[in-house]
Design an enzyme around this catalytic site. Structure first.
Site, PDB file in Angstrom:
ATOM      1  N   VAL A   1       0.663  -1.183  -0.130  1.00 46.96           N
ATOM      2  CA  VAL A   1       0.190  -0.118  -0.041  1.00 46.96           C
ATOM      3  C   VAL A   1       0.813   1.208   0.115  1.00 46.96           C
ATOM      4  O   VAL A   1       0.551   2.211  -0.732  1.00 46.96           O
ATOM      5  CB  VAL A   1      -1.029  -0.032   1.129  1.00 46.96           C
ATOM      6  CG1 VAL A   1      -1.720   1.218   1.287  1.00 46.96           C
ATOM      7  CG2 VAL A   1      -1.834  -1.134   1.149  1.00 46.96           C
ATOM      8  N   ALA A   2       1.994   1.250   0.584  1.00 47.33           N
ATOM      9  CA  ALA A   2       2.748   2.419   0.979  1.00 47.33           C
ATOM     10  C   ALA A   2       3.631   2.551  -0.402  1.00 47.33           C
ATOM     11  O   ALA A   2       4.233   3.769  -0.749  1.00 47.33           O
ATOM     12  CB  ALA A   2       3.623   2.276   2.205  1.00 47.33           C
TER      13      ALA A   2
ATOM     14  N   ILE B   1       2.878   1.688  -3.592  1.00 47.78           N
ATOM     15  CA  ILE B   1       2.123   2.116  -4.887  1.00 47.78           C
ATOM     16  C   ILE B   1       1.913   3.496  -4.752  1.00 47.78           C
ATOM     17  O   ILE B   1       1.273   4.017  -3.999  1.00 47.78           O
ATOM     18  CB  ILE B   1       0.801   1.332  -5.032  1.00 47.78           C
ATOM     19  CG1 ILE B   1       0.989  -0.193  -5.226  1.00 47.78           C
ATOM     20  CG2 ILE B   1      -0.120   1.828  -5.888  1.00 47.78           C
ATOM     21  CD1 ILE B   1      -0.219  -0.953  -5.003  1.00 47.78           C
TER      22      ILE B   1
ATOM     23  N   GLU C   1       0.509   7.508  -5.357  1.00 47.47           N
ATOM     24  CA  GLU C   1      -0.839   8.062  -5.287  1.00 47.47           C
ATOM     25  C   GLU C   1      -1.095   8.490  -6.657  1.00 47.47           C
ATOM     26  O   GLU C   1      -2.177   8.538  -7.116  1.00 47.47           O
ATOM     27  CB  GLU C   1      -0.766   9.358  -4.320  1.00 47.47           C
ATOM     28  CG  GLU C   1      -0.759   9.082  -3.035  1.00 47.47           C
ATOM     29  CD  GLU C   1      -0.802  10.169  -2.077  1.00 47.47           C
ATOM     30  OE1 GLU C   1      -0.865  11.340  -2.870  1.00 47.47           O
ATOM     31  OE2 GLU C   1      -0.792  10.039  -0.599  1.00 47.47           O
TER      32      GLU C   1
ATOM     33  N   ASP D   1     -23.473  -6.326 -37.204  1.00 46.89           N
ATOM     34  CA  ASP D   1     -24.555  -6.389 -38.108  1.00 46.89           C
ATOM     35  C   ASP D   1     -24.908  -4.688 -38.359  1.00 46.89           C
ATOM     36  O   ASP D   1     -25.894  -4.704 -39.185  1.00 46.89           O
ATOM     37  CB  ASP D   1     -25.630  -7.194 -37.587  1.00 46.89           C
ATOM     38  CG  ASP D   1     -26.230  -6.360 -36.184  1.00 46.89           C
ATOM     39  OD1 ASP D   1     -25.473  -5.467 -35.929  1.00 46.89           O
ATOM     40  OD2 ASP D   1     -27.184  -6.780 -35.881  1.00 46.89           O
TER      41      ASP D   1
END
Length: 218
Positions: A41-42, A44, A46, A88
């Site tokens: 989490v830290a 990645i 923002e 079509d």
């Protein structure tokens, strides 16, 4: 890369799973798993959503050069992996307005079914058009045909749509299903019975009154 680092951190700490402070091997494994998740989490950034949006926008630009226009950016990822597209569509742009173009009626069933076919001009929601028979002769007084008159009556009564005139856009608009509105327009083109001047007399009305004059009659 971040996922690999997180797994590596969890594997490196296998020796600390049995630490008495954790209260058991399983609890130790869960503790360091939470540490690895917190690290992911830290790590990645923002700004990742903005980066992903930019990448999809660049993909959209490349596809636009190949005459492939998409409305939503996430569809670029799926469409970019597509090799065959089955469609079509005829490739034409339409006005999104339905209209009745032909009417087939059964004129007699006493000896054998005898049918009549009529063509109706006009492709918009405007109640402007003419009715032609099978010989392409214009009908001066369509209400004199009992079959057309009965169809007009049914189309007006078994209908939940509304046709109205918008003075701002100077066009006729619909409220409801396009199929039902097309039948309302057919009623206006057929006209009303008992008037020799029909349907030319309808031209004396305002466009707001003309939109549903015959339907209101029924």
């Amino acid at each position: 890369v971040i996922a690999g680092i997180c797994i590596l951190v969890w594997v490196v700490n296998i020796g600390h799973f049995r630490d008495p402070s954790h209260g058991g091997f399983l609890r130790g494994a869960i503790h360091y798993f939470k540490v690895a998740v917190a690290l992911a989490v830290a790590a990645i950034p923002e700004g990742l959503p903005a980066v992903v949006t930019t990448c999809l926008a660049l993909g959209t630009k490349r596809m636009a050069r190949l005459n492939a226009i998409v409305r939503s950016l996430p569809s670029v990822e799926t469409l970019g992996c597509t090799t065959v597209i089955c469609s079509d569509k005829t490739g034409t742009l339409t006005t999104n307005m339905m209209s009745v173009s032909k009417v087939c009626v059964v004129r007699s069933v006493h000896q054998r079914p005898i049918t009549d076919e009529y063509s109706i001009s006009g492709t918009t929601f405007a109640p402007d058009g003419f009715i032609y028979d099978a010989s392409e002769n214009q009908l001066e007084f369509p209400p004199q045909s009992p079959c057309l008159l009965h169809i007009a009556m049914c189309s007006a009564l078994c209908n939940e749509s509304t046709l109205q005139y918008n003075p701002d856009k100077k066009s006729y608009e619909k409220i409801g299903e396009s199929t039902e509105v097309a039948l309302r327009v057919l009623v206006e083109k057929v006209g009303l019975p008992g008037f020799d001047s029909m349907p030319s007399a309808l031209n004396m009305l305002t466009k707001h009154e003309r939109a549903s004059y015959c339907n209101h009659y029924w």
